[in-house]
Design an enzyme around this catalytic site. Structure first.
Site, PDB file in Angstrom:
ATOM      1  N   GLU A 113       1.463  18.158  57.868  1.00  0.00           N
ATOM      2  CA  GLU A 113       0.591  18.982  57.016  1.00  0.00           C
ATOM      3  C   GLU A 113      -0.100  20.111  57.775  1.00  0.00           C
ATOM      4  O   GLU A 113      -0.063  21.261  57.345  1.00  0.00           O
ATOM      5  CB  GLU A 113      -0.469  18.098  56.340  1.00  0.00           C
ATOM      6  CG  GLU A 113      -1.414  18.926  55.479  1.00  0.00           C
ATOM      7  CD  GLU A 113      -2.377  18.119  54.649  1.00  0.00           C
ATOM      8  OE1 GLU A 113      -2.632  16.945  54.959  1.00  0.00           O
ATOM      9  OE2 GLU A 113      -2.886  18.690  53.666  1.00  0.00           O
ATOM     10  N   ASP A 133       1.289  13.056  56.969  1.00  0.00           N
ATOM     11  CA  ASP A 133      -0.019  13.517  56.497  1.00  0.00           C
ATOM     12  C   ASP A 133      -1.064  12.772  57.318  1.00  0.00           C
ATOM     13  O   ASP A 133      -1.271  11.568  57.140  1.00  0.00           O
ATOM     14  CB  ASP A 133      -0.192  13.206  54.999  1.00  0.00           C
ATOM     15  CG  ASP A 133      -1.429  13.889  54.440  1.00  0.00           C
ATOM     16  OD1 ASP A 133      -2.306  14.285  55.229  1.00  0.00           O
ATOM     17  OD2 ASP A 133      -1.513  14.041  53.203  1.00  0.00           O
ATOM     18  N   ILE A 135      -4.399  12.876  57.495  1.00  0.00           N
ATOM     19  CA  ILE A 135      -5.468  12.308  56.658  1.00  0.00           C
ATOM     20  C   ILE A 135      -5.184  12.748  55.228  1.00  0.00           C
ATOM     21  O   ILE A 135      -5.326  13.927  54.888  1.00  0.00           O
ATOM     22  CB  ILE A 135      -6.876  12.796  57.067  1.00  0.00           C
ATOM     23  CG1 ILE A 135      -7.186  12.392  58.509  1.00  0.00           C
ATOM     24  CG2 ILE A 135      -7.924  12.215  56.111  1.00  0.00           C
ATOM     25  CD1 ILE A 135      -8.586  12.750  58.975  1.00  0.00           C
ATOM     26  N   ASP A 136      -4.774  11.820  54.394  1.00  0.00           N
ATOM     27  CA  ASP A 136      -4.611  12.153  52.981  1.00  0.00           C
ATOM     28  C   ASP A 136      -5.899  11.754  52.279  1.00  0.00           C
ATOM     29  O   ASP A 136      -6.378  10.617  52.425  1.00  0.00           O
ATOM     30  CB  ASP A 136      -3.422  11.422  52.362  1.00  0.00           C
ATOM     31  CG  ASP A 136      -3.286  11.847  50.916  1.00  0.00           C
ATOM     32  OD1 ASP A 136      -3.213  13.057  50.667  1.00  0.00           O
ATOM     33  OD2 ASP A 136      -3.308  10.968  50.029  1.00  0.00           O
ATOM     34  N   THR A 138      -8.454  14.372  52.329  1.00  0.00           N
ATOM     35  CA  THR A 138      -9.393  15.064  53.230  1.00  0.00           C
ATOM     36  C   THR A 138     -10.704  15.386  52.518  1.00  0.00           C
ATOM     37  O   THR A 138     -11.783  15.273  53.115  1.00  0.00           O
ATOM     38  CB  THR A 138      -8.745  16.347  53.795  1.00  0.00           C
ATOM     39  OG1 THR A 138      -7.567  15.968  54.501  1.00  0.00           O
ATOM     40  CG2 THR A 138      -9.677  17.084  54.738  1.00  0.00           C
ATOM     41  N   ASP A 263       2.670  14.215  51.212  1.00  0.00           N
ATOM     42  CA  ASP A 263       1.951  13.301  50.316  1.00  0.00           C
ATOM     43  C   ASP A 263       2.922  12.301  49.689  1.00  0.00           C
ATOM     44  O   ASP A 263       2.507  11.235  49.237  1.00  0.00           O
ATOM     45  CB  ASP A 263       1.288  14.075  49.161  1.00  0.00           C
ATOM     46  CG  ASP A 263       0.226  15.059  49.631  1.00  0.00           C
ATOM     47  OD1 ASP A 263      -0.634  14.649  50.420  1.00  0.00           O
ATOM     48  OD2 ASP A 263       0.270  16.230  49.210  1.00  0.00           O
TER      49      ASP A 263
HETATM   50  C1  IPD Z   1      -4.292  16.093  48.994  1.00  0.00           C
HETATM   51  C2  IPD Z   1      -4.856  14.895  48.270  1.00  0.00           C
HETATM   52  C3  IPD Z   1      -5.295  15.320  46.897  1.00  0.00           C
HETATM   53  C4  IPD Z   1      -4.168  15.983  46.096  1.00  0.00           C
HETATM   54  C5  IPD Z   1      -3.542  17.101  46.892  1.00  0.00           C
HETATM   55  C6  IPD Z   1      -3.080  16.599  48.242  1.00  0.00           C
HETATM   56  P1  IPD Z   1      -4.807  16.131  51.620  1.00  0.00           P
HETATM   57  O1  IPD Z   1      -3.898  15.776  50.301  1.00  0.00           O
HETATM   58  O2  IPD Z   1      -3.911  13.866  48.197  1.00  0.00           O
HETATM   59  O3  IPD Z   1      -5.758  14.214  46.178  1.00  0.00           O
HETATM   60  O4  IPD Z   1      -4.676  16.509  44.894  1.00  0.00           O
HETATM   61  O5  IPD Z   1      -2.436  17.627  46.171  1.00  0.00           O
HETATM   62  O6  IPD Z   1      -2.439  17.642  48.962  1.00  0.00           O
HETATM   63  O7  IPD Z   1      -4.975  17.620  51.625  1.00  0.00           O
HETATM   64  O8  IPD Z   1      -6.117  15.447  51.424  1.00  0.00           O
HETATM   65  O9  IPD Z   1      -3.986  15.644  52.729  1.00  0.00           O
END
Ligand code: IPD
Length: 320
Positions: A113, A133, A135-136, A138, A263
């Site tokens: 990411e 990813d 930290i999913d 964030t 994701d």
């Molecule tokens: C995001 C989260 C968020 C979703 C976004 C993702 P990130 O990932 O999962 O809930 O709505 O589409 O990209 O930026 O926190 O790694």
């Protein structure tokens, strides 16, 4: 927290931060040998006992770093929109994962990411590729909302082979390997068998775009599912953990426009191995790079959701 527009700041020098966190000389990498997702060689890495994928030292140094940082002051920057956030911890964790994997698998490729946010191309070739990813969730992480995960998927010949997702605060390790099942902390996962949308609990995420046209479509998609009498539509702030809840049978369907390959990669294997369906919002086969998905416990449910949705265009990961 400390907010700074991305273009006005440079996040702390990563090797200095990494050294500070690890208590080592910058760039030495010492201490990381403890963190492992189990692979041992080139091609498809081997799994642990009985086909399960394991961490050799749970909860692992990375997860300790994330849990500690969760309660601390953060340097927050924005990426594609004011709601698309990144912290120094996202970048540190990604660097640590990649440098460790590069040592073990020097010929493997990476899609990650924060590297993508810095301009690296996201192209899935037939080569063994880690899709990361760091930290999913964030935004959750920034607000100390305890729904945050690390997600690592692995593909060879453009096929997803396994996925590992760690729910950092609840210490839940979700794993899936093609043909070998999906597990959470060793317990086999099974999706729900629900086929009736009027009895479904549906999960989604908002995605980063907040312009009026996108928000109108997002809300209208939610409204369509509520008109179809879905029991509820939930947003938890982490695509990967929402997809893990689907794999666990705690929800019946998931859809989203605006998520990325990092994701989706690990979660796709976990859902499929838990007996679920992951498809494109058009009803066709999943395209990992298309920034959109419908997933469900049954094909009937996935098809009903796909038919109800209007498309929100986020472009493709491999064309950015
Ligand atoms: C995001 C989260 C968020 C979703 C976004 C993702 P990130 O990932 O999962 O809930 O709505 O589409 O990209 O930026 O926190 O790694």
């Amino acid at each position: 927290m400390c907010w700074q527009p991305a273009h006005l700041q440079s996040l702390p020098a990563r090797s200095a931060l990494r050294a500070q966190v690890l208590g080592t000389k910058a760039g030495s990498g010492a201490g990381l040998a403890k963190v492992s997702a189990g692979p041992t060689g080139g091609g498809v890495p081997s799994s642990g006992a009985r086909g399960r994928f394991s961490l050799t030292c749970p909860p692992g140094l990375l997860f300790q770093i994330i849990r500690k940082a969760l309660s601390e002051e953060k340097q927050v920057s924005t990426k594609t929109s004011a709601a698309d956030l990144v912290t120094e911890t996202d970048q540190l964790v990604e660097d640590l994962i990649i440098s460790e994997m590069q040592k073990r698998f020097p010929s493997h490729r990476f899609i990650a990411e924060e590297a993508a946010a810095a301009g690296a191309k996201c192209v899935l070739t037939p080569s063994p590729t880690w899709i990361i990813d760091p930290i999913d969730g964030t935004c959750n992480f920034v607000h100390r909302f305890p729904t945050v995960a690390v997600s690592i998927g692995f593909a060879v010949n453009q096929e997803l082979e396994f996925g590992v997702i760690y729910h950092c605060t609840e210490e839940r390790l979700y794993t899936g390997r093609r043909g070998r099942g999906a597990f959470c902390n060793g317990q086999r996962l099974q999706v729900s068998g629900e086929t009736d949308l009027s009895k479904a609990l549906v999960l989604t995420e908002i995605g980063p775009k907040r312009d009026p046209a996108t928000l109108k479509l997002f809300l209208s998609n939610m409204e369509r599912l509520l008109h179809a009498k879905a029991h509820g539509v939930r947003v938890i702030g982490s695509s990967t953990l929402a997809l893990c809840l689907l794999a666990s049978g705690a929800a019946d369907a998931y859809y989203q426009f605006g998520l990325h390959c990092w994701d989706l990669a690990a979660a796709t294997v976990i859902i499929r191995e838990a007996g679920g369906i992951v498809m494109d919002t058009s009803g066709g086969p999943l395209d990992l790079m298309s920034c959109r998905v419908v997933a469900a416990g049954t094909r009937e449910m996935a098809t009903l959701i796909a038919q109800a949705l209007q498309t929100i265009n986020y472009g493709r990961d491999d064309e950015k």
